[in-house]
Design an enzyme around this catalytic site. Sequence first.
Site, PDB file in Angstrom:
ATOM      1  N   TYR A 127      35.111  16.954  -6.496  1.00  0.00           N
ATOM      2  CA  TYR A 127      34.098  16.650  -5.480  1.00  0.00           C
ATOM      3  C   TYR A 127      32.803  16.351  -6.226  1.00  0.00           C
ATOM      4  CZ  TYR A 127      31.598  17.347  -1.008  1.00  0.00           C
ATOM      5  OH  TYR A 127      30.827  17.187   0.102  1.00  0.00           O
ATOM      6  N   LYS A 200      36.978  14.760  -0.137  1.00  0.00           N
ATOM      7  CA  LYS A 200      36.586  15.675   0.938  1.00  0.00           C
ATOM      8  C   LYS A 200      37.816  16.388   1.507  1.00  0.00           C
ATOM      9  CE  LYS A 200      32.492  16.436   2.889  1.00  0.00           C
ATOM     10  NZ  LYS A 200      31.181  16.411   2.214  1.00  0.00           N
ATOM     11  N   GLU A 271      31.587  10.562   7.183  1.00  0.00           N
ATOM     12  CA  GLU A 271      31.137  10.930   5.839  1.00  0.00           C
ATOM     13  C   GLU A 271      30.339   9.799   5.184  1.00  0.00           C
ATOM     14  OE1 GLU A 271      30.697  13.276   2.408  1.00  0.00           O
ATOM     15  OE2 GLU A 271      31.382  13.808   4.423  1.00  0.00           O
ATOM     16  N   ALA A 328      12.777  13.546   5.091  1.00  0.00           N
ATOM     17  CA  ALA A 328      13.209  13.710   6.484  1.00  0.00           C
ATOM     18  C   ALA A 328      14.134  12.579   6.902  1.00  0.00           C
ATOM     19  CB  ALA A 328      11.988  13.767   7.400  1.00  0.00           C
ATOM     20  N   GLY A 329      15.240  12.454   6.168  1.00  0.00           N
ATOM     21  CA  GLY A 329      16.269  11.494   6.525  1.00  0.00           C
ATOM     22  C   GLY A 329      17.392  12.172   7.274  1.00  0.00           C
ATOM     23  N   THR A 330      18.608  11.658   7.098  1.00  0.00           N
ATOM     24  CA  THR A 330      19.761  12.205   7.810  1.00  0.00           C
ATOM     25  C   THR A 330      19.918  13.702   7.584  1.00  0.00           C
ATOM     26  OG1 THR A 330      20.942  10.095   7.687  1.00  0.00           O
ATOM     27  CG2 THR A 330      22.267  12.057   8.012  1.00  0.00           C
ATOM     28  N   ALA A 331      19.927  14.104   6.318  1.00  0.00           N
ATOM     29  CA  ALA A 331      20.137  15.523   6.009  1.00  0.00           C
ATOM     30  C   ALA A 331      18.936  16.363   6.403  1.00  0.00           C
ATOM     31  CB  ALA A 331      20.439  15.692   4.523  1.00  0.00           C
ATOM     32  N   ASN A 438      21.111  16.045  -4.865  1.00  0.00           N
ATOM     33  CA  ASN A 438      22.038  15.957  -5.979  1.00  0.00           C
ATOM     34  C   ASN A 438      22.486  14.507  -6.134  1.00  0.00           C
ATOM     35  OD1 ASN A 438      24.169  15.592  -4.066  1.00  0.00           O
ATOM     36  ND2 ASN A 438      24.412  17.803  -3.888  1.00  0.00           N
ATOM     37  N   ASN A 482      26.205  24.407  -1.065  1.00  0.00           N
ATOM     38  CA  ASN A 482      27.328  23.478  -1.133  1.00  0.00           C
ATOM     39  C   ASN A 482      27.987  23.397   0.231  1.00  0.00           C
ATOM     40  OD1 ASN A 482      29.834  22.202  -1.672  1.00  0.00           O
ATOM     41  ND2 ASN A 482      29.757  22.901  -3.793  1.00  0.00           N
ATOM     42  N   ASN A 483      28.074  22.200   0.772  1.00  0.00           N
ATOM     43  CA  ASN A 483      28.686  22.029   2.090  1.00  0.00           C
ATOM     44  C   ASN A 483      30.111  22.557   2.139  1.00  0.00           C
ATOM     45  OD1 ASN A 483      26.317  20.540   2.283  1.00  0.00           O
ATOM     46  ND2 ASN A 483      27.230  18.975   3.590  1.00  0.00           N
TER      47      ASN A 483
END
EC number: 4.1.1.101
Length: 584
Positions: A127, A200, A271, A328-331, A438, A482-483
């Site tokens: 990953y 994923k 994703e 301040a984007g998607t995440a 990252n 970590n997601n």
Amino acid sequence: MLMPQPSHGMAMTPEGDCVSQDFEYVREDGEEVVRIAARGREVLAHPMINFGTAFTRSEREELGLIGLLPPGVTNVYDQVKRIYRQYKTEPNPMARYVFLTALKDRNEVLFYRLVSEHIEEMLPIIYTPTIGRAIEEFSNWFHRPSGVFIDIDHPDEIEKSLRAYNLASDDVDLIVVTDSEGILGIGDQGVGGVSITVGKLAVYTAAAGIHPNRVMPVVLDTGTNNLQLLNDDGYLGVRHSRVRGERYDEFVDQFTRTAHRLFPHAMVHWEDFAAANAHRILARYRDELCTFNDDIQGTAAVVAAAALSAVRRSEIPLTDQRIVIFGAGTAGVGISDLLVQMMVDYGIDEQEARKHFWAIGSHGLIVEGMKMRDFQHPYARAESDVAGWRRHDLAEVVKRVKPTMLIGSSAQPGAFSEDVVRAMAAQQERPIIMPLSNPTSKIEALPADLLKWTDGRALIATGSPFDPVTYGGTTHTIAQANNALVFPGIGLGVIAVRATKVSDGMILAAAKAVARAGLSRYSGASLLPPVSELRSVSAKVGFDVAQRAITEGLAEVIPDDLVQAISDHMWHPTYPRVEVVDEV
């Protein structure tokens, strides 16, 4: 109780008829059994039934493998030892990625057994961050197709492509799909993004036991704006710029509707879609179908878990925190949205909760009247609130706001400078600082510097893994947001009760479960549980997510014993009992 559905090994023709396959996985009296109709080299050609030297002498005779394997019989434990020794000889992360990919293509059970026994060591290989390099080089090292390739120039082939993966309507629990525009920190990677969906799904299986026979990786190839790819004679995707607007939306909609019709119980995991599309697509389908976006909801959940742990240690209630989001984007907005929901859970009004956030996007501090994306509007500050501020200057914002929490999702290396961090630390006893970008080359600040600039007082979570840092006689274990701590368990919970949607409440339940799993108060302790505990963390997350789905009336199946249901749905990478048959 809903038991894990068998992988029937049945394919659907374009007309919808089923045709016989070479094997099927079933459960008999609580035991996993594989019925194999293939013979000889056909057995060794399929990674889900190729157990290599673990086949017994009698199995080899019945399957026509005599002479096709060395005579020695070994068990999975010895196979893992041998493979791990080989793995350790590989000279660098990319070589190890290629080695593991080849193993997965040869013997999938052994691959997952190896990874599960060395999850902390191998997760960065299968990953992020190593997979980013693999995606960039996809067309150069392509050797065996993995996944379903659907391109916008042939929308009439969507159904045919999905059926060609040889899984029947009840045999798919999870579909991970990307359009490859926002891959990790490297952006538009065209058709190579299929590797992120494969990676994923490997984490879903290694961490939460989602059966590898019941998942589907998909890439939606809508073109690429990566000129390097378009000018590479070896590039394997469609050769034109990215399609936008109505045609793009119709293509995504046609895929989504077709996938749901063919595989009605599958969760669709979006994703690495670019920010312009990610929020919009999730908003369009989330109240209608079972869909989930890890970049938005998964990131939000794991960061919220770290925030909850840090808040406990800072002894400043969440509803009193002042939070600056840099990126301040998607995440970044996804993180903000979930933290707002948590504040609402603790009893304050939603509008009041949003006043605790200052969001900085690509055009600076988000202020009413400026250019912004739709999903950023709720965080726009009134012009009168920031009159006279240098809105592009993070140090200025920090000095004005006096934040208790600073979150970075900007991919701007070094953005959390010494001046910024010292200004924050001067106002807070335990500043909460999360440089999440990252790969490591994109991180806003290094943990060692953060501890130095705050005299060891910072509570830190990062997006990439870091070794422990010793400062002032205390060893600080750096939490990795970590997601993988979140999304496998969410998928597990959804599958266990066949949830019809993934609600905000289910995401919140996941975050709280991870925060509880990482609860520790010793000096220097990580804010989150270690990656080495992924399997147990995923089980806890899965249980709480499933329970919340039941509470909210979103579960199609309500098990008599939810603990047992979660356990039953967690596949273990052990060789099943082999039953040799003439047909399946």
